[in-house]
Design an enzyme around this catalytic site. Structure first.
Site, mmCIF file in Angstrom:
data_model
loop_
_atom_site.group_PDB
_atom_site.id
_atom_site.type_symbol
_atom_site.label_atom_id
_atom_site.label_comp_id
_atom_site.label_asym_id
_atom_site.label_seq_id
_atom_site.Cartn_x
_atom_site.Cartn_y
_atom_site.Cartn_z
ATOM 1 C CE1 TYR A 55 -2.957 -3.095 0.343
ATOM 2 C CE2 TYR A 55 -3.568 -2.398 2.538
ATOM 3 C CZ TYR A 55 -3.695 -3.285 1.491
ATOM 4 O OH TYR A 55 -4.557 -4.344 1.590
ATOM 5 C CG LEU A 194 -17.998 -0.859 3.184
ATOM 6 C CD1 LEU A 194 -17.696 0.636 3.302
ATOM 7 C CD2 LEU A 194 -19.175 -1.241 4.091
ATOM 8 C CB ILE A 232 -10.346 -4.281 7.761
ATOM 9 C CG1 ILE A 232 -10.247 -5.303 6.607
ATOM 10 C CG2 ILE A 232 -9.865 -4.923 9.049
ATOM 11 C CD1 ILE A 232 -8.798 -5.600 6.186
HETATM 12 P P1 NAP Z 1 -14.205 -1.205 1.046
HETATM 13 O O1 NAP Z 1 -13.769 -1.025 2.450
HETATM 14 O O2 NAP Z 1 -15.227 -2.221 0.735
HETATM 15 O O3 NAP Z 1 -14.723 0.178 0.437
HETATM 16 C C1 NAP Z 1 -13.991 1.355 0.531
HETATM 17 C C2 NAP Z 1 -14.758 2.463 -0.183
HETATM 18 O O4 NAP Z 1 -15.978 2.717 0.485
HETATM 19 C C3 NAP Z 1 -13.987 3.765 -0.208
HETATM 20 O O5 NAP Z 1 -14.262 4.378 -1.459
HETATM 21 C C4 NAP Z 1 -14.598 4.556 0.938
HETATM 22 O O6 NAP Z 1 -14.554 5.945 0.680
HETATM 23 C C5 NAP Z 1 -16.028 4.097 0.880
HETATM 24 N N1 NAP Z 1 -16.674 4.139 2.204
HETATM 25 C C6 NAP Z 1 -16.186 3.715 3.387
HETATM 26 N N2 NAP Z 1 -17.089 3.866 4.367
HETATM 27 C C7 NAP Z 1 -18.178 4.435 3.795
HETATM 28 C C8 NAP Z 1 -19.430 4.840 4.298
HETATM 29 N N3 NAP Z 1 -19.757 4.670 5.582
HETATM 30 N N4 NAP Z 1 -20.329 5.383 3.421
HETATM 31 C C9 NAP Z 1 -20.009 5.549 2.115
HETATM 32 N N5 NAP Z 1 -18.829 5.161 1.576
HETATM 33 C C10 NAP Z 1 -17.933 4.617 2.409
HETATM 34 O O7 NAP Z 1 -12.962 -1.511 0.091
HETATM 35 P P2 NAP Z 1 -11.408 -1.836 0.200
HETATM 36 O O8 NAP Z 1 -10.632 -0.620 0.481
HETATM 37 O O9 NAP Z 1 -11.088 -2.618 -1.011
HETATM 38 O O10 NAP Z 1 -11.259 -2.857 1.414
HETATM 39 C C11 NAP Z 1 -11.019 -2.475 2.754
HETATM 40 C C12 NAP Z 1 -9.604 -2.785 3.206
HETATM 41 O O11 NAP Z 1 -9.319 -4.180 3.067
HETATM 42 C C13 NAP Z 1 -8.511 -2.134 2.354
HETATM 43 O O12 NAP Z 1 -8.376 -0.773 2.582
HETATM 44 C C14 NAP Z 1 -7.327 -2.960 2.763
HETATM 45 O O13 NAP Z 1 -6.861 -2.573 4.040
HETATM 46 C C15 NAP Z 1 -7.944 -4.361 2.801
HETATM 47 N N6 NAP Z 1 -7.792 -5.091 1.512
HETATM 48 C C16 NAP Z 1 -7.014 -6.212 1.506
HETATM 49 C C17 NAP Z 1 -6.844 -6.937 0.344
HETATM 50 C C18 NAP Z 1 -5.995 -8.174 0.379
HETATM 51 O O14 NAP Z 1 -5.612 -8.667 -0.706
HETATM 52 N N7 NAP Z 1 -5.703 -8.702 1.529
HETATM 53 C C19 NAP Z 1 -7.483 -6.540 -0.845
HETATM 54 C C20 NAP Z 1 -8.299 -5.412 -0.807
HETATM 55 C C21 NAP Z 1 -8.460 -4.709 0.371
HETATM 56 P P3 NAP Z 1 -13.559 6.956 1.443
HETATM 57 O O15 NAP Z 1 -12.177 6.376 1.303
HETATM 58 O O16 NAP Z 1 -13.762 8.216 0.718
HETATM 59 O O17 NAP Z 1 -13.987 7.033 2.881
#
Ligand code: NAP
Length: 278
Positions: A55, A194, A232
């Site tokens: 990241y 999400l 997360i």
């Molecule tokens: P996510 O958490 O499903 O979605 C994030 C998106 O939702 C962002 O655009 C965020 O916007 C928005 N959001 C968050 N809370 C909100 C709310 N209450 N209302 C409206 N929109 C909201 O997606 P993700 O980032 O892919 O997954 C979460 C975490 O999982 C990552 O950050 C990372 O740490 C981890 N991850 C791990 C892997 C792996 O291979 N192990 C892969 C993907 C992700 P804002 O940023 O503008 O708040």
């Protein structure tokens, strides 16, 4: 307990010591913003922060940890070793570099990010065992492991596997992975909880959100918690960070859970060619 601003204070349940709601940080790469998101989350009550070598923000996450008025021992900090660093020596070297960037003496959880590229169960996992024995990592984790990958890793590792971090949300319920984890006492951590925004457009979820006067994000996170899964969500600003935290005060009833379980649309948001399911 919900305070005057509607925030749940000191109320995040834990699973084997891991808070079941954490902050994701993928794509939060602006130095000041990333540090600010982490600090805001910690001051809101979050005690679980998720980052990764890939990241490019471990140093900024570290700044957020240092800026918040929360003791290191209270925080469950997780990072991940990228796929090009999974050779024996590279695991040992780059894990130490991660700790330096984060400004900590240990992490609570170090994941193998993907079983891909330089991943070799014997080589990679013996280095994880060594870091575990040295106390630099309190728990060994894997990420994006299918049940078949898990079986091999369980056999090879001396240390227990604490968690498997996989994509999970109402459009990807991951029954097979969850069963395999349960059989080995491995926690499931849901990434993209999400569905990177896709759950906001699901009528079943919007209907429950409207009925309860909460956001779709909260409904998705409460559903994951009901499944015994840690989530997360990535959130950047205070509004999303606080909105997601409020999901801890939302308990879905059986009918609501069943309505979400019945969604038959499927979506996998993170699907690189090297994913073990491809
Ligand atoms: P996510 O958490 O499903 O979605 C994030 C998106 O939702 C962002 O655009 C965020 O916007 C928005 N959001 C968050 N809370 C909100 C709310 N209450 N209302 C409206 N929109 C909201 O997606 P993700 O980032 O892919 O997954 C979460 C975490 O999982 C990552 O950050 C990372 O740490 C981890 N991850 C791990 C892997 C792996 O291979 N192990 C892969 C993907 C992700 P804002 O940023 O503008 O708040």
């Amino acid at each position: 307990m919900v305070d005057a601003e509607g925030l749940v204070a000191d109320a995040c349940p834990t699973a084997n010591g891991m808070p079941v709601l954490g902050l994701g940080t993928w794509q939060n790469t602006d130095p000041e913003q990333c540090a600010e998101s982490v600090r805001t989350a910690l001051e809101t009550g979050y005690r679980h922060i998720d980052t990764a070598q890939a990241y490019d923000n471990e140093a900024y996450v570290g700044e957020g940890l240092a800026a918040a008025d929360v003791d290191r021992e209270e925080i469950f900090l997780a990072t991940k070793v990228w796929t090009s660093n999974l050779g024996y020596d590279d695991v040992l070297e780059t894990a130490r570099e991660s700790l330096d960037r984060l400004g900590v003496d240990y992490v609570d959880l170090l994941y193998v990010h993907w079983p891909a590229n330089a991943y070799d169960p014997e080589e990679t996992l013996s280095a994880f065992d060594e870091l575990y024995d040295e106390g630099l990592i309190r728990n060994v984790g894997v990420s994006n492991f299918e049940p078949e990958n898990l079986e091999v890793a369980v056999d090879v590792l001396d240390a227990p596997i604490f968690a498997n971090q996989v994509e999970m949300h109402p459009l990807l319920p991951q029954e097979r992975v969850r069963e395999a984890c349960a059989a080995h006492d491995i926690e499931v951590v849901a990434y993209s909880p999400l569905a990177r925004g896709a759950v906001f457009d699901q009528p079943e979820i919007s209907e429950i959100a409207a009925d309860r006067g909460v956001s779709e994000a909260q409904v998705s996170l409460a559903w994951l918690r009901e499944k015994g899964v840690t989530a997360i969500p990535k959130a950047t600003g205070e509004d999303h960070i606080a909105d997601n935290w409020r999901s801890l005060a939302l308990d879905l009833d059986d009918e609501e859970v069943a309505a979400i379980d019945a969604i038959d649309e499927t979506s996998r948001e993170v699907d690189p060619d090297f994913g073990p399911w491809n």
